[in-house]
Design a protein around this motif. Structure first.
Motif, PDB file in Angstrom:
ATOM      1  N   THR A 104      40.822  41.441  30.183  1.00 52.24           N
ATOM      2  CA  THR A 104      41.763  42.397  29.595  1.00 52.24           C
ATOM      3  C   THR A 104      42.378  43.214  30.721  1.00 52.24           C
ATOM      4  OG1 THR A 104      40.357  42.537  27.650  1.00 52.24           O
ATOM      5  CG2 THR A 104      41.969  44.316  27.960  1.00 52.24           C
ATOM      6  N   PRO A 105      43.702  43.388  30.733  1.00 53.34           N
ATOM      7  CA  PRO A 105      44.325  44.209  31.785  1.00 53.34           C
ATOM      8  C   PRO A 105      43.786  45.638  31.754  1.00 53.34           C
ATOM      9  CG  PRO A 105      45.990  42.974  30.565  1.00 53.34           C
ATOM     10  CD  PRO A 105      44.688  42.809  29.829  1.00 53.34           C
ATOM     11  N   LEU A 106      43.555  46.211  32.909  1.00 55.97           N
ATOM     12  CA  LEU A 106      43.011  47.565  33.028  1.00 55.97           C
ATOM     13  C   LEU A 106      43.879  48.579  32.288  1.00 55.97           C
ATOM     14  CD1 LEU A 106      40.897  49.452  34.193  1.00 55.97           C
ATOM     15  CD2 LEU A 106      42.239  49.572  36.289  1.00 55.97           C
ATOM     16  N   GLU A 107      45.203  48.404  32.337  1.00 54.37           N
ATOM     17  CA  GLU A 107      46.107  49.338  31.678  1.00 54.37           C
ATOM     18  C   GLU A 107      45.840  49.396  30.170  1.00 54.37           C
ATOM     19  OE1 GLU A 107      47.218  46.775  33.667  1.00 54.37           O
ATOM     20  OE2 GLU A 107      47.416  48.039  35.447  1.00 54.37           O
ATOM     21  N   SER A 108      45.561  48.242  29.570  1.00 52.33           N
ATOM     22  CA  SER A 108      45.282  48.201  28.125  1.00 52.33           C
ATOM     23  C   SER A 108      44.021  48.977  27.796  1.00 52.33           C
ATOM     24  CB  SER A 108      45.119  46.758  27.650  1.00 52.33           C
ATOM     25  OG  SER A 108      46.308  46.042  27.837  1.00 52.33           O
TER      26      SER A 108
ATOM     27  N   LEU B 124      37.247  49.923  40.270  1.00 54.63           N
ATOM     28  CA  LEU B 124      37.350  48.492  40.513  1.00 54.63           C
ATOM     29  C   LEU B 124      36.384  48.185  41.653  1.00 54.63           C
ATOM     30  CD1 LEU B 124      41.205  47.956  40.328  1.00 54.63           C
ATOM     31  CD2 LEU B 124      39.500  47.467  38.580  1.00 54.63           C
ATOM     32  N   VAL B 125      35.559  47.198  41.452  1.00 47.63           N
ATOM     33  CA  VAL B 125      34.544  46.858  42.440  1.00 47.63           C
ATOM     34  C   VAL B 125      34.702  45.397  42.829  1.00 47.63           C
ATOM     35  CG1 VAL B 125      32.063  46.719  42.865  1.00 47.63           C
ATOM     36  CG2 VAL B 125      32.969  48.531  41.392  1.00 47.63           C
TER      37      VAL B 125
END
Length: 78
Positions: free
Chosen positions: A3-7, A21-22
């Motif tokens: 899933t995109p981080l923005e969503s 983010l790792v």
């Protein structure tokens, strides 16, 4: 697909959280072990076993660590 981080960041369910983010070196995650058969001089096996025991490691773990360190010293990631 992930899933995109923005969503996720826009979702009410995740408000007030901290996002990170790792980067994960997948080579360090324990992949399936593969049995190999090698031959070494008896004295070398004794030395390996002695060092492995002192480090509370198995022979296999010691050899894997030694190989990983040699590869990293050579500038290549395993």
């Amino acid at each position: 697909m992930p899933t995109p981080l923005e969503s996720l960041a826009d979702s009410a369910e995740y408000q007030g959280g901290v996002w990170m983010l790792v980067e994960i070196d997948l080579g360090r995650i324990r992949p399936k072990s593969v049995r190999i058969n090698i031959s070494l001089p008896e004295t070398m096996v004794r030395r390996i076993d002695s060092h492995a025991k002192a480090g509370h490691m198995s022979r296999s773990a010691f050899l894997a660590q030694a190989a990983r360190e040699a590869i990293e010293r050579a500038g290549r990631k395993p």
